[in-house]
Design an enzyme around this catalytic site. Structure first.
Site, PDB file in Angstrom:
ATOM      1  N   ASP A   1     -13.019 -17.417  80.553  1.00 14.63           N
ATOM      2  CA  ASP A   1     -12.878 -16.052  81.042  1.00 14.63           C
ATOM      3  C   ASP A   1     -12.100 -15.263  79.989  1.00 14.63           C
ATOM      4  O   ASP A   1     -11.577 -15.823  79.023  1.00 14.63           O
ATOM      5  CB  ASP A   1     -12.197 -16.020  82.420  1.00 14.63           C
ATOM      6  CG  ASP A   1     -12.469 -14.702  83.134  1.00 14.63           C
ATOM      7  OD1 ASP A   1     -13.010 -13.771  82.506  1.00 14.63           O
ATOM      8  OD2 ASP A   1     -12.137 -14.589  84.337  1.00 14.63           O
TER       9      ASP A   1
HETATM   10  C1  BGC Z   1     -13.015 -11.400  84.869  1.00 16.57           C
HETATM   11  C2  BGC Z   1     -14.421 -11.947  84.846  1.00 16.57           C
HETATM   12  C3  BGC Z   1     -15.317 -11.032  84.048  1.00 16.57           C
HETATM   13  C4  BGC Z   1     -14.742 -10.884  82.658  1.00 16.57           C
HETATM   14  C5  BGC Z   1     -15.587 -10.053  81.730  1.00 16.57           C
HETATM   15  C6  BGC Z   1     -12.506 -10.989  83.505  1.00 16.57           C
HETATM   16  O1  BGC Z   1     -11.348 -10.230  83.600  1.00 16.57           O
HETATM   17  O2  BGC Z   1     -12.143 -12.341  85.446  1.00 16.57           O
HETATM   18  O3  BGC Z   1     -14.887 -12.096  86.158  1.00 16.57           O
HETATM   19  O4  BGC Z   1     -16.615 -11.530  84.030  1.00 16.57           O
HETATM   20  O5  BGC Z   1     -13.464 -10.272  82.766  1.00 16.57           O
HETATM   21  O6  BGC Z   1     -15.562  -8.723  82.043  1.00 16.57           O
END
Ligand code: BGC
Length: 739
Positions: free
Chosen positions: A262
């Site tokens: 993530d």
């Molecule tokens: C989130 C994810 C997301 C990623 C990309 C993160 O802050 O936890 O769910 O897909 O950002 O935007």
């Protein structure tokens, strides 16, 4: 490209090029639009890394992606196309209800269509991978991300996982789908105290029983990617958890796809106190089988050092790069780097009438009617004087936080929806959505000037209140459109107070004293605490963030064009102090109901009931289907037999209705304490007006097992209860013996 050619390509790539394939950066590095959420510290990477980057985050639109693709392919020595990955979570431009609302439809077929059409729109705009479904089981409404999940039940979430993944991916062969990246592996929904990014600590049995099944269903459905969680699970950050990623995901579940971290979660291994520096973090992540580093400098700056120092075999990098190249090849990006996207196709695809219609239908099925005293709903616009009051009356921001590509201007407001029934509806704002400056500041998105605009000056607020009360006085029925700010729910939207904002509550108080019929519409991304409101209003519709067609869907429910059929997939607490609260909690030795003890010494609160305000599965329709004649075809079942369960539904009303018949079970004695109820199956059936219907279920004994603390699935003989009903609380019950 043939596999042999792909292998040749890999062999021909330099180490830097290979590492580049494992790095993901967002739009600002490519002079493109960047709509990502997340911290924006300087990354400390070189231009060379940018040039060699293998995938791009949240750049969207056929024109923008094409521009970036052309440039990246030109500067990449082997002209390898980048993958465009994006948060297409519940729609791209046509936005559907938030996933907690999609869950409330209990209609996986419709949800599959939503994902298929979102994939069509997204692929037309140059996106090839969608960061969805989010499959974290959610138990605590304080956590803002409950918005993104289908709900609290592992079985239901697994069914949705299958629908969502295949919805995204079925169209891949025609370049009308996108690859699915399920998330957040694993157990993010269990964050302690509902506080964002907090740690997760749970028994192995609980993890296997309640949290892992939906992710596993996504793997089974063929999801091509998995994203890890930002959190630690039982002390190990998921991003570098060898047991979780290698033993469970890769070995036990045979997941062959790409694992991505993530946002910055490899770097955050340092903050977790799990890695000493960026290189150590990179080593720990790659050794756990992590393929792509999203938005952190660790792989870009650390992997080469590890290979040079002899700490990492280049073969390990090759294995990882192979997975990335293979997905590119599977999507035929080497032949068509734009993956069928074009400005013309995008124009035709996004927000088409057909997609809007689907969004409307889904929103209608997602809305949950929580209360309808004296059948105040549906409204009769010809016979009643109806007013629309509240800060959400004319608001177009009905999309919720994670609709990053959706635009409020494209959505239908509640006023616009209602105007189709009452063209001259009188409207008053009444109050702001929120007047808590400190909280608005903490949302982290608004400048001081914007906040000044969001909070009306005291005199205006008072005037708004007075106008609303005076309008209410002239009316027979008041529709109150209230709710949370869109940014209060979603990532980093954890809250300890789950009531509507104080200014909205005060307005409800004033209006409720006028003796008018009051219908409350709630726009929210989570279960709210409604306990102090239920006696002040006649009807309540939980509308979630309903999406692009929200206003039309709400109006169709209000005026009876659609009969509400949504059922909660997350428990609504009586009080925030009950959180986490969910229906499938464990039996206790001193249950609040049916204990041998009376009075003080049972599992209860002394200042609030132990039961929620609205249980899992709950929701009303413009009728009340009667349940009767629960029958099991056997009292004793052996392991090679099946159990047939039937129930009679009677609809005496003049409404055609859709009823979600829910089947639960309880294992009465087991070697591990079991939940009081577990959802086993459900059917959403149509019961036409003035008719009755028999609904049957078939149960296989294998469905009745549980996971022990070694993660083994076990089935034990003994007595079981079967419950069938309209929600997890109101059921008919029968017992049988598995022998
Ligand atoms: C989130 C994810 C997301 C990623 C990309 C993160 O802050 O936890 O769910 O897909 O950002 O935007």
């Amino acid at each position: 490209m043939k596999e042999t050619e792909l292998k040749e390509l890999l062999n021909d790539m330099s180490l830097d090029e290979k590492i580049g394939q494992l790095v993901q950066l967002s739009g600002e590095f490519f002079q493109a639009n960047d709509i990502s959420y997340g911290p924006r510290e300087k990354l400390g990477i070189t231009q060379k890394t940018v040039d060699l980057t293998g995938s791009v985050l949240n750049v969207a639109g056929a024109e923008a992606t094409r521009k970036v693709q052309d440039h990246q392919m030109a500067v990449q020595p082997h002209h390898i196309p980048v993958l465009f990955m994006s948060d297409v979570i519940y729609g791209y431009k046509t936005i559907y209800p938030i996933p907690l609302g999609l869950g409330a439809t209990w209609n996986p077929d419709l949800v599959k269509k939503a994902f298929a059409t979102a994939a069509d729109e997204a692929s037309s705009a140059g996106i090839q991978v969608g960061y969805a479904p989010m499959l974290d089981t959610v138990h605590d409404a304080r956590w803002g991300r409950v918005l993104e999940s289908p709900g609290e039940d592992p079985r239901l979430n697994s069914i949705y996982a299958q629908a969502m993944v295949t919805g995204f991916q079925d169209g891949l062969k025609d370049k009308k789908g996108i690859a699915s990246c399920f998330k957040h592996f694993a157990g993010y929904g269990g964050v302690e105290a509902g506080r964002e990014y907090n740690s997760v600590d749970m028994s192995i049995s609980n993890l296997y029983q309640n949290y892992l099944p939906a992710y596993k269903a996504a793997v089974k459905a063929g999801a091509k990617m998995a994203m890890t969680s930002l959190t630690s699970l039982n002390g190990v950050p998921s991003t570098a958890d060898q047991w979780l990623l290698k033993d469970v995901l890769r070995k036990a579940w045979r997941f062959k796809g790409i694992i991505i971290s993530d946002y910055a979660s490899i770097y955050e291994l340092i903050k977790h106190g799990f890695a000493t520096d960026e290189t150590d973090a990179a080593e720990k992540a790659i050794n756990a089988s992590m393929d792509i580093d999203m938005k952190s400098p660790c792989y870009a700056n650390g992997l080469k050092k590890l290979v040079t120092n002899g700490k990492l075999d280049e073969k390990k990098i090759d294995e990882t790069v192979w997975r990335v190249l293979s997905l590119k090849n599977e999507l035929h990006l080497f032949e068509d780097p734009y993956f069928g996207s074009s400005v013309e196709r995008e124009k035709k695809s996004v927000l088409s009438e057909e997609k809007r219609k689907l969004s409307r239908k889904i929103a209608e099925e997602a809305i949950v009617m929580l209360q309808n005293k004296d059948n105040v709903l549906p409204l009769k616009p010809r016979d009643e004087k109806i007013a629309l009051i509240g800060p959400y009356s004319t608001e177009h921001s009905l999309l919720g936080m994670w609709a990053v590509h959706g635009e409020p201007k494209d959505s239908i407001s509640i006023e616009e929806g209602i105007k189709k029934y009452i063209p001259n509806i009188k409207v008053a704002k009444g109050t702001d959505i929120g007047r808590n400056r400190k909280m608005l500041e903490k949302l982290g998105f608004f400048s001081k000037e914007q906040i000044d605009q969001m909070i009306s000056p005291e005199v205006i607020e008072q005037k708004n209140n007075e106008q609303a009360v005076s309008l209410a006085k002239q009316s027979d029925v008041v529709i109150l459109a209230m709710g949370e700010n869109a940014l209060e729910a979603g990532e980093a939207g954890a809250k300890t107070n789950l009531c509507l904002p104080q200014n909205q509550l005060s307005l409800i108080d004033k209006i409720s004293k006028l003796g008018k019929k009051v219908v409350l519409l709630i726009i929210s991304g989570r279960p709210l605490v409604l306990t102090n409101i239920v006696d002040k209003v006649d009807a309540i519709l939980e509308c979630w963030f309903p999406g692009t067609e929200g206003g039309n869907a709400i109006a169709n429910i209000l005026f009876g064009k659609a009969n509400p059929s949504g059922r909660l997939t997350m428990t609504f607490p009586y009080d925030v102090g009950q959180e986490p609260i969910y229906y499938n909690h464990m039996s206790t030795g001193r249950p609040v109901h049916n204990s041998q003890h009376v009075g003080r010494f049972v599992s209860k609160y002394i200042d609030a009931p132990a039961d929620p305000l609205y249980p899992f599965g709950y929701g009303l329709s413009y009728d009340q289907i009667k349940y009767s004649d629960l029958k099991l075809d056997k009292e004793k079942l052996s392991r090679n037999e099946e159990l047939n369960v039937s129930i009679k539904l009677t609809n005496d009303s003049n409404w055609d209705c859709k009823e979600t018949v829910q089947l639960y079970f309880h294992d009465k004695v087991a070697s591990l304490v079991q939940p009081v109820k577990r959802l086993l199956d459900f059917q959403k059936v149509e019961v036409p007006k003035n008719s009755s219907k028999e609904v049957t279920f078939m149960i296989k004994p294998q469905q009745l097992g549980f996971f022990d603390n070694h993660g083994q699935y076990v089935l034990e003989n003994g007595k079981f209860d079967i419950f069938v009903g309209r929600n997890s609380r109101d059921c008919l019950q029968k017992e049988f013996l598995l022998d």
